[in-house]
Design a protein around this motif. Structure first.
Motif, PDB file in Angstrom:
ATOM      1  N   UNK A 265       4.654  10.054  -1.540  1.00 15.70           N
ATOM      2  CA  UNK A 265       3.301   9.769  -2.032  1.00 15.70           C
ATOM      3  C   UNK A 265       2.400   9.109  -1.002  1.00 15.70           C
ATOM      4  N   UNK A 266       2.945   8.220  -0.160  1.00 14.24           N
ATOM      5  CA  UNK A 266       2.120   7.576   0.861  1.00 14.24           C
ATOM      6  C   UNK A 266       1.576   8.598   1.848  1.00 14.24           C
ATOM      7  N   UNK A 267       2.417   9.525   2.284  1.00 16.94           N
ATOM      8  CA  UNK A 267       1.959  10.573   3.202  1.00 16.94           C
ATOM      9  C   UNK A 267       0.964  11.495   2.498  1.00 16.94           C
ATOM     10  N   UNK A 268       1.170  11.748   1.208  1.00 14.56           N
ATOM     11  CA  UNK A 268       0.243  12.606   0.462  1.00 14.56           C
ATOM     12  C   UNK A 268      -1.145  11.981   0.391  1.00 14.56           C
ATOM     13  N   UNK A 269      -1.211  10.648   0.247  1.00  7.51           N
ATOM     14  CA  UNK A 269      -2.507   9.968   0.234  1.00  7.51           C
ATOM     15  C   UNK A 269      -3.239  10.200   1.550  1.00  7.51           C
ATOM     16  N   UNK A 270      -2.521  10.014   2.660  1.00  2.19           N
ATOM     17  CA  UNK A 270      -3.159  10.193   3.965  1.00  2.19           C
ATOM     18  C   UNK A 270      -3.567  11.654   4.185  1.00  2.19           C
TER      19      UNK A 270
ATOM     20  N   UNK B 263      -7.940  15.604   4.545  1.00  2.00           N
ATOM     21  CA  UNK B 263      -8.598  16.810   4.067  1.00  2.00           C
ATOM     22  C   UNK B 263      -9.996  16.540   3.544  1.00  2.00           C
ATOM     23  N   UNK B 264     -10.158  15.418   2.826  1.00  2.00           N
ATOM     24  CA  UNK B 264     -11.485  15.071   2.338  1.00  2.00           C
ATOM     25  C   UNK B 264     -12.458  14.768   3.448  1.00  2.00           C
TER      26      UNK B 264
END
Length: 585
Positions: A173-178, A183-184
Motif C-alpha cells: 500500500x505504501x508503494x501504491x500511494x507513491x 501518476x496524478x
C-alpha cells in the motif's frame, strides 16, 4: 514444470507462463484507453445536443453513449472473467479479446470524433477543461482502494507475522500511494500544458483538482528534504562510530583515519538500504494526507488554491498562490529531470548501473497487473534454465552447482523452485551479493520470505551464500540456518593497508567483483569437491565451511549480463574418469 499443488508460490506450474493473459489484458487496457478518450469527447457534445434539441444529433449522441457503455462492460468482462491462473500453464488463444475488442474501440472512437467535429454554429469553448468531477472521483477511488489494500495486507500479516517484512505488511500500500501520486502529478502536468496550449485560441484552464495537486507538491518535496537531512545526520553519526573500530578488524594494521572513514562510509551507505522502508512509510503517509487535503479543498471550495485563499490573511493567500505557481512549474521540471536522467543513463556508467538495477528488479515479475510494462525477462530465463537443468541431470545422472550473483541468484532460486523434487535434490547453489532476503524477502514475503527460503535450503543439495557489509543490495539469505548457508560479512577491502599480497591499497568492492575475493574461490572449490565424491545421504547437509563429501561429475555456473544486475547463464562441463577433484565446471 513439475505439477505440485503444494509447491511454493514461485514453483507453481503457471507462474512463468502468463504471456496469453498479458495479451488479453493489453487488449482490454488498450480498449479502455480508447473508450475513455471517446467518452471524454462524446459526453459533453451529447449533452449540448440534447439541450439544443437537434433530433438527429441527439439520437446519434444517445446511440454513441450506449455503445460506450457496452464497450466498458465488455472490457470489464474480459478483465474479470479471463484472469490470471498459476495452477496451469496458459496456452489458450483468445482472438476475440486480443483483436476484436481494441479494434471495435478504435472504430467507436473514430465515430465519436466524426460526430464531435460536426458543425455546430454558435457553440464556442470557454471556462475550465471538463473532467473535474471525473478526476476527483478517480482520486477518491484510488484512495479507497489503497485503504482497502492496507486493511487486507494488515490482516494477512497478522495471520503469518514475519518481523523482516517491510512496514509490517504495509509495503505494498505504501508503494501504491507513491505510484498514484506520481501518476496524478504527471496527469496534472500534461493537463496544465494542454490548457496553456488551448489558451492561445480560447480561454481554458485545467480542472481545479489538478491545481490543488500541484499546490501540495512543494510541501511534499519539503518533507522529503527534511527526511533526507534527518537520514544524512543519522548516517554521519553511524559513520563516525564505525570508523573508530575499523582498524581493529585488521590485526597488525596501522590505523589510518582517512582509510577508516572511507571504509566506514561504504558500510554506512550500504546500510541505508535497510532504512528504505521507514523512508517510504513517512513519504507515503505525508503524500496520502496532503492528497486527501487537496481532494477535500477542491470539492469544498470549487476554486484553485489562490482563489480559495482570497480574502484570508495576506500571508496565507501569498503562500497559497506561491504553492500553486511553484507546483505547476515543479511538475514540468520533474518531467524534464526524468527525461534527462534517462538520457544520462546512456552516457554515465554509474547512472546506467543504477537504472539497470531498477530495471532488472522491475522486469523480474510477470506482467499480471500492468500489461504495458516492459516484458518480463524471467518468463524466458526461468523456464529455459529449468528445462536445461532437468534435461542435463536426466541425461547424465550428474549433479549441478548453480552460481548466481545479485539478480542472478533470484533467477537461480526461481528456476530451482520449478524443478521436480528428485532434480532439486541434485542441485547446489552458490550465491553472492544476493538480494533474496534483504530486498525481495522484505518486500515480497509470500514469495521470498523466511519460510520459502528455508524450505529451499532444505530441498537443495547444498547452499552457500557470500555477503559483505559494504554491499547495499546483497545480504544473508537464510539467517535461521546460521553459518550452514551464509558466510559473511566478508572483509571489504580484503586488506586494510599495503601488504606483500596487496602491494596497492585494496579497493572497496561493495556489490561487485565477488569472484576476486579469496572466500569465493574457497567456497567454489569446496562445492566442486563435494560433487566429486560419493553421493551424500539425504540428511547430509553442507556445513559451515561448505566442504562435506558429496557426489557426481557435473557442475554448472551461472553469472550473466543484464542491464545492471547479472542474470544466470547456464554452462556445463562433465568430468572424465581420472580427472582430479574439482575439474568439472
Amino acid at each position: 514444470p513439475y505439477q505440485n499443488p503444494g509447491a511454493p508460490a514461485l514453483g507453481r506450474p503457471g507462474f512463468w507462463y502468463g504471456r496469453r493473459i498479458v495479451a488479453r489484458l493489453r487488449a482490454a487496457h488498450t480498449a479502455a484507453g480508447l473508450l475513455t478518450v471517446a467518452a471524454a469527447v462524446a459526453v459533453p457534445v451529447a449533452r449540448r445536443d440534447a439541450a439544443a434539441g437537434t433530433a438527429v444529433l441527439e439520437s446519434a449522441g444517445w446511440a454513441l453513449e450506449a455503445l460506450l457503455v457496452a464497450g466498458a462492460a465488455a472490457v470489464a468482462w474480459v478483465v474479470c472473467r479471463r484472469g490470471r491462473t498459476e495452477a496451469r500453464a496458459d496456452h489458450r488463444l483468445d482472438r476475440a479479446a486480443t483483436t476484436l475488442l481494441p479494434g471495435a474501440a478504435l472504430a467507436l472512437l473514430t465515430a465519436v470524433l466524426v460526430y464531435a467535429c460536426w458543425s455546430r454554429p454558435g457553440w464556442t469553448s470557454s471556462g475550465r477543461l471538463p473532467g473535474d468531477f471525473a478526476f476527483g472521483l478517480l482520486m477518491l477511488g484510488q484512495g479507497c482502494c489503497i485503504v482497502a489494500l492496507a486493511a487486507v495486507a494488515r490482516s494477512l500479516y497478522r495471520r503469518a507475522p514475519d518481523p523482516a517484512t517491510a512496514l509490517r505488511g504495509l509495503g505494498g500500500p505504501a508503494v501504491a500511494v507513491l505510484a498514484c501520486a506520481l501518476g496524478g502529478v504527471m496527469s496534472g502536468g500534461v493537463a496544465g500544458r494542454f490548457a496553456d496550449w488551448l489558451g492561445d485560441e480560447a480561454p481554458a484552464e485545467p480542472p481545479v483538482l489538478l491545481a490543488w495537486q500541484a499546490a501540495v507538491l512543494p510541501p511534499v518535496l519539503l518533507a522529503l528534504a527534511c527526511l533526507a537531512v534527518l537520514h544524512a545526520a543519522r548516517a554521519a553519526r553511524t559513520r563516525r562510530r564505525i570508523a573508530a573500530g575499523v582498524a581493529a578488524e585488521y590485526p597488525g594494521s596501522v590505523p589510518d583515519g582517512d582509510r577508516s572513514r572511507r571504509i566506514a562510509g561504504a558500510r554506512t551507505a550500504a546500510a541505508l538500504t535497510d532504512s528504505a522502508p521507514r523512508f517510504a512509510a513517512a513519504l507515503s503517509g505525508i503524500t496520502l494526507v496532503l492528497g486527501a487535503g487537496a481532494l477535500a479543498g477542491a470539492w469544498l471550495t470549487g476554486q484553485v488554491p489562490g482563489e480559495a485563499a482570497h480574502g484570508a490573511h495576506p500571508l496565507l493567500e501569498a503562500a497559497a498562490r506561491a504553492a500553486q505557481d511553484a507546483g505547476s512549474w515543479l511538475v514540468g521540471l520533474g518531467f524534464l529531470l526524468f527525461v534527462t536522467w534517462g538520457r544520462r543513463a546512456y552516457r554515465d556508467p554509474a547512472a546506467r548501473r543504477t537504472v539497470g538495477v531498477l530495471w532488472d528488479v522491475g522486469t523480474f515479475w510477470p506482467r499480471a497487473a500492468h500489461p504495458f510494462a516492459p516484458p518480463c525477462y524471467a518468463e524466458r530465463a526461468v523456464p529455459d534454465l529449468t528445462w536445461r537443468m532437468t534435461a542435463w541431470t536426466g541425461r547424465t545422472g550428474g549433479r549441478l552447482v548453480i552460481s548466481g550473483h545479485s539478480q542472478g541468484s533470484v533467477l537461480a532460486a526461481a528456476a530451482v523452485w520449478q524443478l521436480p523434487p528428485h532434480v532439486r535434490h541434485r542441485v547446489a547453489l552458490l550465491t553472492y551479493g544476493s538480494p533474496l532476503r534483504r530486498l525481495y524477502g522484505r518486500w515480497f514475503p509470500a514469495y521470498f520470505g523466511s519460510g520459502p527460503l528455508l524450505s529451499l535450503h532444505r530441498d537443495v543439495d547444498c547452499w552457500r551464500n557470500l555477503w559483505r557489509a559494504t554491499d547495499p543490495i546483497g545480504g544473508p539469505v537464510v539467517p535461521e540456518a546460521g553459518p550452514a548457508v551464509d558466510r559473511g560479512p566478508l572483509p571489504d577491502p580484503v586488506a586494510y593497508g599495503r601488504t606483500e599480497q596487496q602491494p596497492l591499497p585494496a579497493p572497496v568492492l561493495g556489490h561487485f567483483d565477488y569472484q576476486d575475493d579469496p572466500a569465493f574461490a574457497a567456497e567454489r572449490d569446496a562445492l566442486l569437491a563435494r560433487l566429486s565424491g560419493p553421493r551424500p545421504l539425504p540428511d547430509d547437509r553442507c556445513g559451515a565451511d561448505g566442504a562435506p563429501p558429496g557426489a557426481a561429475p557435473a557442475a554448472a555456473s551461472g553469472t550473466g549480463a543484464g542491464a545492471g544486475l547479472p542474470a544466470p547463464r547456464l554452462s556445463r562441463e562433465r568430468a572424465e574418469p581420472g580427472d582430479p577433484p574439482g575439474t568439472a565446471g
